[in-house]
Each structure stands twice: as C-alpha cells, then as structure tokens.
Scaffold this active site. Structure first.
Site, PDB file in Angstrom:
ATOM      1  CB  CYS A   2       4.634  23.885 -12.935  1.00 31.25           C
ATOM      2  SG  CYS A   2       4.619  22.116 -13.221  1.00 31.25           S
ATOM      3  NE  ARG A  27       0.096  28.247 -11.535  1.00 33.35           N
ATOM      4  CZ  ARG A  27      -0.116  28.984 -12.616  1.00 33.35           C
ATOM      5  NH1 ARG A  27      -0.711  30.157 -12.500  1.00 33.35           N
ATOM      6  NH2 ARG A  27       0.251  28.575 -13.802  1.00 33.35           N
ATOM      7  CD1 TRP A  74      -0.310  18.642 -10.517  1.00 31.91           C
ATOM      8  CD2 TRP A  74       0.049  18.253 -12.685  1.00 31.91           C
ATOM      9  NE1 TRP A  74      -1.308  17.823 -10.965  1.00 31.91           N
ATOM     10  CE2 TRP A  74      -1.116  17.569 -12.293  1.00 31.91           C
ATOM     11  CE3 TRP A  74       0.474  18.154 -14.016  1.00 31.91           C
ATOM     12  CZ2 TRP A  74      -1.857  16.790 -13.180  1.00 31.91           C
ATOM     13  CZ3 TRP A  74      -0.261  17.382 -14.897  1.00 31.91           C
ATOM     14  CH2 TRP A  74      -1.416  16.712 -14.479  1.00 31.91           C
ATOM     15  CG  ASN A 114       5.821  26.510 -14.944  1.00 33.38           C
ATOM     16  OD1 ASN A 114       6.406  25.865 -14.087  1.00 33.38           O
ATOM     17  ND2 ASN A 114       5.108  27.591 -14.658  1.00 33.38           N
ATOM     18  N   GLY A 115       5.908  23.493 -18.346  1.00 38.62           N
ATOM     19  CA  GLY A 115       5.633  23.065 -19.709  1.00 38.62           C
ATOM     20  C   GLY A 115       6.185  21.683 -19.990  1.00 38.62           C
ATOM     21  CD  GLU A 505     -18.909  21.721 -13.103  1.00 39.06           C
ATOM     22  OE1 GLU A 505     -18.301  22.365 -12.222  1.00 39.06           O
ATOM     23  OE2 GLU A 505     -18.321  21.200 -14.076  1.00 39.06           O
ATOM     24  CE  LYS A 509     -16.673  22.061  -9.761  1.00 39.55           C
ATOM     25  NZ  LYS A 509     -16.074  21.513 -10.980  1.00 39.55           N
ATOM     26  CD  GLU A 512     -13.088  18.823 -10.033  1.00 42.21           C
ATOM     27  OE1 GLU A 512     -12.036  18.934 -10.693  1.00 42.21           O
ATOM     28  OE2 GLU A 512     -14.043  19.608 -10.181  1.00 42.21           O
ATOM     29  CG  HIS A 528     -30.657   3.762 -24.977  1.00 39.92           C
ATOM     30  ND1 HIS A 528     -31.120   3.014 -26.041  1.00 39.92           N
ATOM     31  CD2 HIS A 528     -31.566   4.758 -24.807  1.00 39.92           C
ATOM     32  CE1 HIS A 528     -32.236   3.536 -26.509  1.00 39.92           C
ATOM     33  NE2 HIS A 528     -32.540   4.598 -25.768  1.00 39.92           N
ATOM     34  CE  LYS A 627      -9.032  27.428  -9.987  1.00 38.83           C
ATOM     35  NZ  LYS A 627     -10.395  26.892  -9.858  1.00 38.83           N
TER      36      LYS A 627
END
Length: 632
Positions: A2, A27, A74, A114-115, A505, A509, A512, A528, A627
């Site tokens: 946010c 963000r 967000w 925010n939060g 990673e 990528k 997402e 396994h 972000k």
C-alpha cells in the site's frame, strides 16, 4: 505494498497526490483513492482500476482542494472493492443513511492507512456500541471512527490518543473537516516520511510512505521513527515521539529528526525502449553490478561499515534472515560462507524464525537481506534476534535510507537503483554480489583468504558485468523456449549445490508473473518423490554448471529422459551435454566458477519474462502481489 501520499498547501494539491500515486504504482495495488477538504467538507474519489482511471474520475467530478490524502491499497481485510478502498471517512450515528456518497460533503475524519491493526475486532465492537456505522470490511475504517470518537477540537491530540489504542503495524495520514489545512500522520512498524515543501508562499508540506512519491516535489525528507506522530500545517510542522509505554500517564513529547537531502530515482520510472519494467531491469543488471562494485578496490571488513573488523573477529557463525527472493540469495550465500569463509551458516525465512523457539548465540552475525529495507517480517525477525541477545547485525539492502539500514549496526548498500517490476531481478543479482563480498571479508578475517585468492576473486567480480552481458545475448534462444512454456500449466526446476537456490528462484519467477505452477528441487531428490510428476507435459528446467556435481546431475537428467520428460538445460559450454530428442540445451558463454549462480539466474529471469509476455499477463504488476511487503 500500500502507498500513502498526503499534503497541505494553499493551492490545489490533487495533481500532486495523483502523481505521487503513479510513482507508487510499482509497489502493487488493487484499488486507489483521493480525498480532499473541499467546500467545507470531505470529498473523495475511489477506484478499483488503475490510477489513470482514478485521475479521469477526479477530473470529471471536479475534485480539488488544498488539503488531501491519497492511497493505493493492496487488499488484506476485505475484497478489492470500492467500498473497501481508501480513503475512509468516519460515519457516526448522527449521519443520515446515504451520507457516505463519495461526492457528498459529509463525514468528519478522512484517513488512509498502511499496515494491519490486530485489535480491530475489539475496537469495532466498541465503536458500533457507540453508534458508529461501518460500511467496509477493513481494519482501517476502525481507525477513522476511533479518531472521530476521540476528537475534541484538536486533531493532533485525537490521533495521539488513538494510536495508544492500536495494536499492530501502521502508517496513517488523517485530516478533519473542522480543521482546514491540517494533516496528521503517525507510524508504528510501517514506513512514513515527511517532505518539507520548497515553496514558502504555498506553505506546503507532505507525507508519503516512500520518498519516491515526492520525487520532483521536494528532496528534503525526514524519516519518521516508530511511535512518531507528525502534525502538518501551512508553513509549519511538529513531530512528537511516543511516550514510554510503561508509563500510561506520560505524554507525547516534541522530537527532532534529521532532515536528509534525498534524490529520488526519477529516471528509473522511465520505461525507455523496453516493453516492461521487468525487461528493462533484467538488462540493467550489468550496470547495477558494476555500480555495486564501483567503490570496491580491495576486500576489507570496512566495506560493511565502521567497526566491522572487530565484529567479524568476534563472531563464529552467521544467521541469515530474509523473505522470498532475498531468502534464495541468502541460501546461495550459505554455500559460499561455509566453503570459502569456513563459518557455520543458517538461513531462515524471517516470518518463520520469529515465531519458533530457537537457540540464540551472542557470537552470531545476524544478516538481513531486503531490497526495500522495509520488509515487515524481516524487520520483526531482526528485532526478535536482538531481543534474544544477538547484537551483531548487518544488512544487505538496496535503500540506504530505509528502516533496515537504520536498525542494523553494519550495512552494505547495493546499487541496483529503483526496481519497479514486482518480480525482483537486478536487486537479486546485486544482493548476491554483496553477499559474496561479505563472504570474502569474513574469510579474510578468519585467515582463509590469501592475497592471491583475493586478487583472483576481485578480477572475477570486475568481469561480472561483461559476463552477464554475454548471457543477455542469449535472449533469442530463450524466447524460442518460452513459446513452448506458454502452453504448459506446470514446470519443474532442478539444480544442485549453490545452484539449487537458483532453481528455486527460477521457479518463483515463472509462477509469480506467468501464473504457471512451478516447483524446484535439488536434482538428487528426484527419485524421492518429484519424479512421479514427470511426463511429456511437464517441462524440466535444469541448471547445469561445470562443477563437482556435474556427473551426478547428468545421471539425474537421464532419470527424467527415461520417464519421457522433456528437458530444458542451461549448460556451461564445457559440460558436454548435447541436445537430442527431448533434450534442449542453451550453452552459457563461459563457466564462472564460484560466481556461476549469478550468471545462471539471468536466463531463468528471461525465460519467466518471455513466457509471461506470451501468456498475456500483467508482467510488472502480477495479480495478488506487491513489491514491498510492509505488513505481516
């Protein structure tokens, strides 16, 4: 996550608020809004579309004013819907039904936040009993009503009283119908900065969750601290600090915070010839690495701050705390630290570490890794480690003015520049550079780095930008592979040793930004369990450097081929892995030894990017993601 922008001025500040929101779009958000003091009341516009659509609505409705707040949200509490979008107004029992219309001059308090407020249910029940009417599912609306309830003619006093009752993390900006040209802000565990206006005649001052929102408006920034409440009026401002929580009767006291000159990265917001910011940032990696290494002439603990040599002599283990992509960079560093510096290293997901019983050791160097320096879970994990008695702290961070840098005793600032795309690329590779320098500095202090080895490693580091540029030249071959991946729903990534985190990673990528389900495993773990997933419809991406595990890796590849799996291998030129039916190979330009993970992640970034482009997703702003994760 946010974003907040707020301002007081004698002129119309709506264009400034909207421009600030545009600078915070990177963000991630799912709704946005603006509220101003206009015609003696509160006026707002909100949207679940992009800021550009909000701007058009503002123009159409004639929203304007000299005092205002703005927000990108967000979603946490409540779905992404207009009635949950910020800013929120207070709605007491005294207001008639229908008084919540965005264009009506009703309500007394307007607020953005925010939060997360952890005790919002308790406060909601109390305020409902007092006659307050809730029209959203958010925890934020609780704060607006609480401030309204506590208001008795002085907004600063009302906000100070309100924050004493809030549990959780927050940054807020508030203004009141009855006090034109006044905005009050507060922070606790979520970033908020004060911007000092340049135009004395306008008397303007600003608040924002990120200094980038104020780029081009002011470069005079005050970073507020946890517990601060700030009062903005025309031509003046006050900062008050949280009283001692052990003394409930104590009052907020005036506080002085330094003013910093901050040059926000305005150029970083320009897309240039690239199709997306992520593509731009992938191709900026050679420059970002070069900039990060620019001041490194030799290996020395002082690269990490004054007193680092003494600290490095005192520690005998390393604890790395990070989240997401930063966690994977720390996982690569574990291999480096243990093999080159010979120091035991553990890597913890920050959100898990702080909630489990662990065995603290005061001789531990606690290393946090964060691109923004404001990651809530990592900040909380750092504070938890300190409470356990581990005082030696160091951060690898991309923002020199961030909360993490202020909290840690030592720091290494990467020079990636602003990263707009939600999926991290250049921040990750520069983190790896910083972590490798940390490895060498610890190796030096511990007697495991002689002059010849130092010279060899420095030579390899300085060649990295050229080596990465050569990898970027593989883009046409990667695009051809991406055309295959656009038609897939699942993918498997394999790696061994320090390249296993690189496989992780790469899978992250892909998932997402393309929304393809992807998993990564150490290649030796295939038999396994994961081998059960392998079919002709499951592409298997493999990172194949020419290292000590190469022959083992080749055996793992044969296991995939024997089950009809289709392999896509990024192989060093001298691995002798040849393409064949069901085995596709892209040859890396050169083998890069211990620094190979930095090179091998680049084609994985390109693969994810071009697959996402082919599937038509919103590459820079993938769904449900943000972000900078500034809430738990």
């Amino acid at each position: 996550m946010c974003g907040i922008v707020a301002a007081v001025s004698t002129g119309d500040i709506v264009p400034l608020l909207v421009e600030g929101l545009k600078r915070l779009e990177y963000r991630g958000y799912d709704s946005c809004g603006v509220a101003v003091h206009q015609h003696g009341g509160l006026r707002r516009a909100r949207s679940t579309a992009r800021v550009a659509e909000l701007e058009a609505g503002i123009a159409a409705d004639g929203v304007a004013g000299g005092t205002g707040i703005a927000h990108t949200r967000w979603a946490t509490h409540g779905a992404p819907a207009v009635h949950n979008a910020h800013p929120h107004f207070s709605h007491g029992a005294f207001q008639p039904e229908g008084a919540d219309a965005d264009t009506a001059a009703t309500g007394r308090v307007a607020l953005v936040h925010n939060g997360i407020i952890e005790n919002h249910d308790e406060l909601r029940a109390e305020l409902q009993a007092r006659g307050y009417r809730f029209v959203s599912q958010t925890d934020t609306e609780v704060i607006a009503h609480l401030v309204d309830h506590l208001y008795d003619g002085d907004l600063l006093e009302a906000v100070q009283a309100a924050v004493r009752r809030l549990h959780g993390a927050f940054a807020i900006a508030v203004f009141c119908r009855d006090e034109p040209h006044r905005v009050v802000g507060a922070r606790e565990g979520s970033p908020l900065v004060l911007g000092l206006g340049r135009d004395a005649r306008a008397g303007e001052h600003f608040l924002a969750s990120d200094a980038m929102a104020l780029a081009g408006v002011t470069d005079q920034i005050v970073y507020l601290e946890d517990g601060d409440v700030v009062d903005l009026q025309l031509g003046k401002h006050w900062i008050t600090a949280r009283p001692d929580p052990a003394q409930p009767a104590s009052r907020f006291e005036p506080a002085s915070r330094p003013v910093r000159t901050v040059q926000a990265h305005t150029a970083a917001a320009e897309l240039g010839p690239y199709r997306h910011y992520m593509q731009k940032e992938i191709f900026e990696q050679p420059r970002a690495i070069a900039d990060t290494l620019d001041a490194v002439q030799s290996i020395s603990p002082e690269l990490f701050g004054d007193g680092a040599w003494r600290v490095f002599k005192e520690v005998d283990r390393v604890l790395i705390l990070a989240c997401g992509t930063s966690y994977y960079s720390g996982s690569v560093a574990k291999y480096w630290l243990e093999s080159l510096a010979r120091i035991p290293t553990s890597v913890e997901i920050a959100s898990e570490y702080r909630y489990r019983d662990s065995v603290p050791d005061p001789r531990t160097l606690v290393v946090t890794i964060t691109q923004s320096g404001e990651t809530a879970d990592t900040l909380a994990a750092l504070k938890h480690a300190r409470r356990l008695g581990m005082a030696h702290t160091l951060t690898i961070c991309n923002v020199a003015t961030s909360a993490m840098v202020r909290e840690c005793a030592q720091a290494f600032i990467t020079r990636a520049g602003a990263e707009i795309g939600v999926a991290s690329t250049k921040a990750f590779t520069t983190q790896l550079v910083g972590l490798f320098l940390l490895t060498l500095a610890l190796a030096q202090v511990r007697g495991h780095l002689d002059d010849a080895a130092e010279a060899r490693h420095l030579k390899d580091l300085r060649h990295l930008p050229v080596a990465v540029q050569a990898v970027l030249a593989l883009e046409p071959q990667v695009i051809a592979w991406a055309e295959v991946f656009t038609r897939k729903d699942n993918a498997l990534f394999l790696g061994r040793g320090p390249h296993y985190p690189i496989a992780l990673e790469g899978a992250l990528k892909l998932k997402e930004i393309s929304y393809i389900h992807a998993e990564a495993y150490p290649a030796g773990e295939l038999k396994h369990g994961p081998l059960a997933l392998v079919t002709a419809d499951m592409p298997v991406v493999t990172v194949a450097p020419n290292d000590a595990l190469l022959e083992k890796l080749k055996s793992n590849l044969q296991e995939v081929r024997a089950r009809g799996g289709e392999l896509f291998v990024f192989a060093d030129a001298d691995t002798h892995i040849a393409p064949s039916d069901g085995l596709h190979v892209i040859r890396m330009p050169e083998h890069y030894g211990v620094l190979s993970p930095i090179l091998h992640v680049v084609p994985l970034q390109l693969l994810a990017y071009h697959t996402a482009v082919g599937r038509g997703t919103d590459v820079d702003k993938p769904r449900n993601l943000a972000k900078s994760v500034t809430v738990e």
